[in-house]
Write a protein that holds these residues in place. Structure first.
Motif, PDB file in Angstrom:
ATOM      1  N   GLU A 131     -48.204  34.741  -0.969  1.00 20.24           N
ATOM      2  CA  GLU A 131     -48.243  34.690  -2.430  1.00 20.24           C
ATOM      3  C   GLU A 131     -47.086  33.840  -2.972  1.00 20.24           C
ATOM      4  OE1 GLU A 131     -47.810  37.663  -6.300  1.00 20.24           O
ATOM      5  OE2 GLU A 131     -48.137  38.521  -4.294  1.00 20.24           O
ATOM      6  N   SER A 132     -45.902  33.999  -2.401  1.00 17.25           N
ATOM      7  CA  SER A 132     -44.758  33.217  -2.875  1.00 17.25           C
ATOM      8  C   SER A 132     -44.943  31.728  -2.568  1.00 17.25           C
ATOM      9  CB  SER A 132     -43.460  33.737  -2.253  1.00 17.25           C
ATOM     10  OG  SER A 132     -43.376  33.444  -0.861  1.00 17.25           O
TER      11      SER A 132
ATOM     12  N   ARG B 106     -47.841  30.085  -2.357  1.00  9.92           N
ATOM     13  CA  ARG B 106     -48.843  29.591  -3.312  1.00  9.92           C
ATOM     14  C   ARG B 106     -48.241  29.427  -4.706  1.00  9.92           C
ATOM     15  NH1 ARG B 106     -53.370  33.919  -1.204  1.00  9.92           N
ATOM     16  NH2 ARG B 106     -54.329  32.615   0.438  1.00  9.92           N
ATOM     17  N   ARG B 107     -47.347  30.313  -5.055  1.00 12.73           N
ATOM     18  CA  ARG B 107     -46.795  30.311  -6.418  1.00 12.73           C
ATOM     19  C   ARG B 107     -45.745  29.225  -6.607  1.00 12.73           C
ATOM     20  NH1 ARG B 107     -43.859  35.630  -9.207  1.00 12.73           N
ATOM     21  NH2 ARG B 107     -43.327  34.646 -11.215  1.00 12.73           N
ATOM     22  N   TYR B 108     -44.918  28.986  -5.568  1.00 14.20           N
ATOM     23  CA  TYR B 108     -43.746  28.130  -5.763  1.00 14.20           C
ATOM     24  C   TYR B 108     -43.771  26.826  -4.946  1.00 14.20           C
ATOM     25  CZ  TYR B 108     -41.620  31.962  -8.325  1.00 14.20           C
ATOM     26  OH  TYR B 108     -41.360  32.930  -9.260  1.00 14.20           O
TER      27      TYR B 108
ATOM     28  N   ARG C 225     -49.234  22.359  -4.970  1.00  9.61           N
ATOM     29  CA  ARG C 225     -50.510  22.324  -4.280  1.00  9.61           C
ATOM     30  C   ARG C 225     -50.771  20.919  -3.724  1.00  9.61           C
ATOM     31  NH1 ARG C 225     -55.391  25.057  -7.429  1.00  9.61           N
ATOM     32  NH2 ARG C 225     -53.853  26.739  -7.250  1.00  9.61           N
TER      33      ARG C 225
ATOM     34  N   GLU D   4     -38.738  28.750  -6.117  1.00  9.46           N
ATOM     35  CA  GLU D   4     -39.094  27.544  -6.873  1.00  9.46           C
ATOM     36  C   GLU D   4     -38.446  26.281  -6.289  1.00  9.46           C
ATOM     37  OE1 GLU D   4     -38.402  26.180 -11.447  1.00  9.46           O
ATOM     38  OE2 GLU D   4     -39.270  28.182 -11.135  1.00  9.46           O
TER      39      GLU D   4
ATOM     40  N   TRP E  45     -36.437  35.864  -8.424  1.00  5.24           N
ATOM     41  CA  TRP E  45     -36.936  34.557  -8.875  1.00  5.24           C
ATOM     42  C   TRP E  45     -35.938  33.911  -9.840  1.00  5.24           C
ATOM     43  CZ3 TRP E  45     -39.762  34.714  -5.093  1.00  5.24           C
ATOM     44  CH2 TRP E  45     -40.778  35.626  -4.860  1.00  5.24           C
TER      45      TRP E  45
END
Length: 592
Positions: free
Chosen positions: A30-31, A33-35, A38, A102, A140
Motif C-alpha cells: 500500500e505504501s 502504491r501510494r508514494y 506509477r 514520499e 508520513w
C-alpha cells in the motif's frame, strides 16, 4: 539525454520476499502504491510457501508479478528468483516489513545515477535516526519534511543492509546474483556489498531518504534460531572472505567522536591501526574530505578492501612501519592493544610517528567488568568473539593497568571515558555487595565494558619519553642525540635530568650508568658524577656504578679514588681485573 531521463525509461524492479505476515506485506505494498510514481516500478513478490492467506491475497493483485514457491527457499535464493524474472531496469531488494515514503524511489534513483562509479544505494530508517512519530500519519508527515533532494547528505559506506538496497542493473550483470550459501539469510547483503566494491563501484547511504523499518519480522519469533543462523553464516563469511562480516567492517563512531572540533575542510592526518576493511576511515572521509587517511591491517583480505578507501598497509603493527616521524595528528587504536604481544613497546614505537601535541585515541576492554568477575568466581574464564575475553586478546587490562601502560610509554596527559551497560536486574544486588565488600573495586569500574582513551603527546614530557625509550633500548642513538643537544643548549640541565629519571618507572641505575658513559664520550664531564652519585643513592653496592666510577676516575688520572670504588665491588669480572691492573700499575709507577 540526461541521466535522469535515461533511468526513467526503464522501471525499477522492486523484489519483495514473503513468508506469512500478510498484514506487513499489505501495508508495505500500500505504501509503495501510494508514494511511488506509477509506471516507474514493477513489484515482484517471491512467496516462500506462506500459510496465512498471503498466497491467496497475492493471487488477486493484478499489478504484482508473483512467484509461488512450494517450500521456503530462504532470502538469497528467493531474491535471485525475482532478479532472474527481470531483463531490464535496476534491482531494489525490499523487505516486506517496510513502509516507504514520499519521493523515496525518485531520490534513491537520483543518487544511484548521479555517477557511473556508484553501484548501489540505500535509505536511512528509524533504526539510524531519532524519530518522534507514533502514528502512520505522523510517520508520513515526518518523512515528508525529512526527505529532500540534498546530495550533501549522501555518505559512502562499506555495506548496505538488504532490507532496502537499490542496485544498478549493470552491476548485477557484472557480479552476478546473491550467494546462496548464505541461505536462508544473514550476511548475504554484506557479501554483495563487498563484491560491489571489488567491482570498483561505490556504495552510498542516502541520509536524505527516510523509510520505516519494523525489523526482523521473518525471524522475530525465532530469536534463538536467528542467533544460531547468524553465527553459522558469519563462519561461512569468514571462510569465503577471510575476515569477520561485522567486526572487521564496523565503524568506530566512538573513536571518531573524540577528535577535537575541526572544520569540515581542515587538513590533518590519521592512522587507524587495525583498520579492518576501513569502515572508520571511510566515515572520516565523509566527515573530513581533506584529511590524510592511513591504515595498518594485518589481514590481507580486509586490507585489500580498505585500500580502496585510504592509504592502507598490510602489516603487523608490532613489526617495522615506514611512516615519517611526527607525522600523524591522531593514531586510532580500536581494541588493538589487548591483541598485541608487547603493547608497551608498540606504544613507544607508535609515539615517534605522532606529532607533538598529537593524540592517541584508543579503546581498551575492561577485564574488571562484573560479568568477568562473576564468571571467574564461578571458576570460569570463557572466551567469546568480543569484549574483555575476546578470543583475540593476548593481554588483559583494568583501568589502572591501562593508565599504567600509557604512563610507562611516556604519556602523561591521559583522559578516559567509561562505556557502561545497565546491570541486569538479577545481578544488581551481587554487584553492590562486591562493591561494598572491597575498597579496591569501584562500582563504576565493574560496570564498564571498556574504556575510551584520549592521550595527548604533550611536548612538556618529550624528553622524559626519550629517556624511557633509551631505557627500553629503542632508537638509543637518536634519543641520546636529543638529550645531548638539550644539555648543550641548556634546555635540560643535570638537576632536571636526575630528578626526571628518579621519578620514572624504569631501570634507574641502568639509565644513570648508560648516560654517564655517553656523557664521558661526548665530553660532558661536569655532568657525569651527579649521575653516578644518584645511582649509588639507590644502591651503594651496585656493581656497574662502582665500575663506571672507577673507570672514569682512572681516565682522568684520579687512580687512588678509582681504586677505592673498585675495591668496593664484591665480585670482579675480567674487565674489572684489567682495570684494577692498570690502576695498580699507575700507582706503582707514581710511587717510584
Amino acid at each position: 539525454m540526461s541521466k535522469r531521463n535515461q533511468y526513467e525509461q526503464t522501471r525499477t524492479n522492486i523484489i519483495i520476499l514473503t513468508y506469512n505476515k500478510l498484514e506487513y506485506t499489505q501495508t508495505c505494498i500500500e505504501s509503495i502504491r501510494r508514494y511511488t510514481e506509477r509506471g516507474t516500478y514493477q513489484i515482484i513478490i517471491v512467496d516462500n510457501c506462506s500459510t496465512d492467506g498471503t498466497r491467496e491475497w497475492l493471487a488477486d493483485q493484478t499489478d504484482i508479478l508473483t512467484i509461488f514457491n512450494e517450500e521456503n527457499v530462504g532470502f538469497p535464493k528467493g531474491c535471485n528468483q525475482g532478479i532472474e524474472l527481470t531483463s531490464s531496469g535496476d534491482i531494489l531488494l525490499l523487505n516486506n516489513d517496510v513502509l516507504v515514503t514520499e519521493n523515496w524511489l525518485a531520490l534513491l534513483q537520483e543518487c544511484l545515477h548521479s555517477s557511473p562509479d556508484i553501484g548501489a544505494v540505500g535509505p536511512t530508517h528509524n533504526g539510524e535516526v531519532s524519530v518522534n512519530y507514533n502514528t502512520a500519519d505522523e510517520l508520513w508527515d515526518f518523512a515528508r519534511s525529512y526527505n529532500s533532494n540534498d546530495s550533501s547528505k549522501w555518505e559512502k559506506r562499506l555495506k548496505l543492509i538488504g532490507f532496502a538496497m537499490l542496485i544498478k542493473r549493470n552491476v548485477v550483470e557484472d557480479i552476478g546474483l546473491l550467494d546462496e550459501r548464505f541461505s536462508p539469510g544473514n550476511c548475504e547483503d554484506t557479501d554483495y556489498s563487498f563484491r560491489i566494491i571489488q567491482n570498483g563501484k561505490k556504495i552510498i547511504f542516502c541520509n536524505n531518504v527516510f523509510i520505516h523499518h519494523y525489523g526482523s519480522v521473518s525471524f522475530g519469533e525465532m530469536k534463538e534460531t536467528y542467533t544460531v543462523l547468524l553465527e553459522e553464516n558469519r563462519k561461512k563469511f569468514v571462510d569465503k572472505w577471510g575476515f569477520h562480516s561485522y567486526l572487521d567492517s564496523a565503524t568506530r563512531h566512538d573513536l571518531i567522536s573524540l577528535i577535537d572540533d575541526r572544520d569540515h575542510s581542515e587538513q590533518f592526518s590519521v592512522l587507524d591501526v587495525g583498520c579492518g576493511c576501513g569502515a572508520t576511515l571511510l566515515q572520516l572521509r565523509n566527515l573530513y574530505p581533506e584529511a590524510k587517511l592511513y591504515g595498518v591491517e594485518r589481514n590481507p583480505q580486509a586490507a585489500a578492501i580498505a585500500a580502496e578507501i585510504a592509504n592502507v598497509t598490510t602489516a603487523d603493527v608490532e613489526k617495522l612501519l615506514y611512516y615519517p616521524e611526527q607525522y600523524f595528528d591522531y593514531i586510532f587504536l580500536g581494541s588493538v592493544l589487548e591483541e598485541l604481544m608487547n603493547p608497551l613497546e608498540t606504544l613507544i614505537k607508535l609515539r615517534k610517528y605522532l606529532k607533538i601535541d598529537g593524540q592517541i585515541i584508543a579503546s581498551i576492554s575492561n577485564v574488571m567488568h562484573y560479568n568477568v568477575i562473576h564468571s571467574l568466581l564461578d571458576g570460569n574464564w570463557t572466551y567469546s568473539n568480543t569484549g574483555p575475553l575476546s578470543h583475540n586478546n593476548l593481554r588483559f587490562f583494568t583501568l589502572s593497568e591501562s593508565v599504567k601502560l600509557f604512563n610507562s610509554s611516556g604519556f602523561k596527559s591521559i583522559q578516559y571515558f567509561p562505556v557502561t551497560r545497565k546491570v541486569i536486574n538479577e545481578m544488581e544486588e551481587w554487584v553492590n555487595n562486591i562493591a561494598r565488600a572491597t575498597s579496591v573495586l569501584e562500582k563504576e569500574q565493574m560496570l564498564a565494558t571498556h574504556y575510551l582513551f584520549k592521550v595527548n603527546n604533550s611536548s612538556e614530557y618529550l624528553f622524559e619519553r626519550r629517556l624511557i625509550e633509551i631505557s627500553n633500548g629503542i632508537d638509543n642513538e637518536e634519543n641520546l642525540s636529543y638529550i645531548l643537544e638539550g644539555m648543550e643548549n641548556n634546555e635540560i640541565n643535570i638537576t632536571i635530568l636526575v630528578s626526571a629519571i628518579s621519578n620514572m618507572k624504569v631501570d634507574k641505575q641502568g639509565l644513570f650508568n648508560y648516560l654517564a658513559r655517553a656523557f664521558y664520550r661526548h665530553g660532558l664531564f661536569d655532568d657525569i658524577i651527579p649521575l653516578l652519585n644518584a645511582s649509588l643513592e639507590i644502591d651503594n653496592t651496585h656493581q656497574l656504578t662502582l665500575f663506571n666510577f672507577a673507570y672514569i676516575l682512572h681516565q682522568v688520572g684520579a687512580d687512588q679514588e678509582a681504586l677505592t670504588f673498585l675495591n668496593m665491588m664484591n665480585e670482579k669480572d675480567s674487565e674489572s681485573e684489567l682495570l684494577l691492573a692498570s690502576i695498580n700499575s699507575n700507582l706503582n709507577i707514581s710511587r717510584v
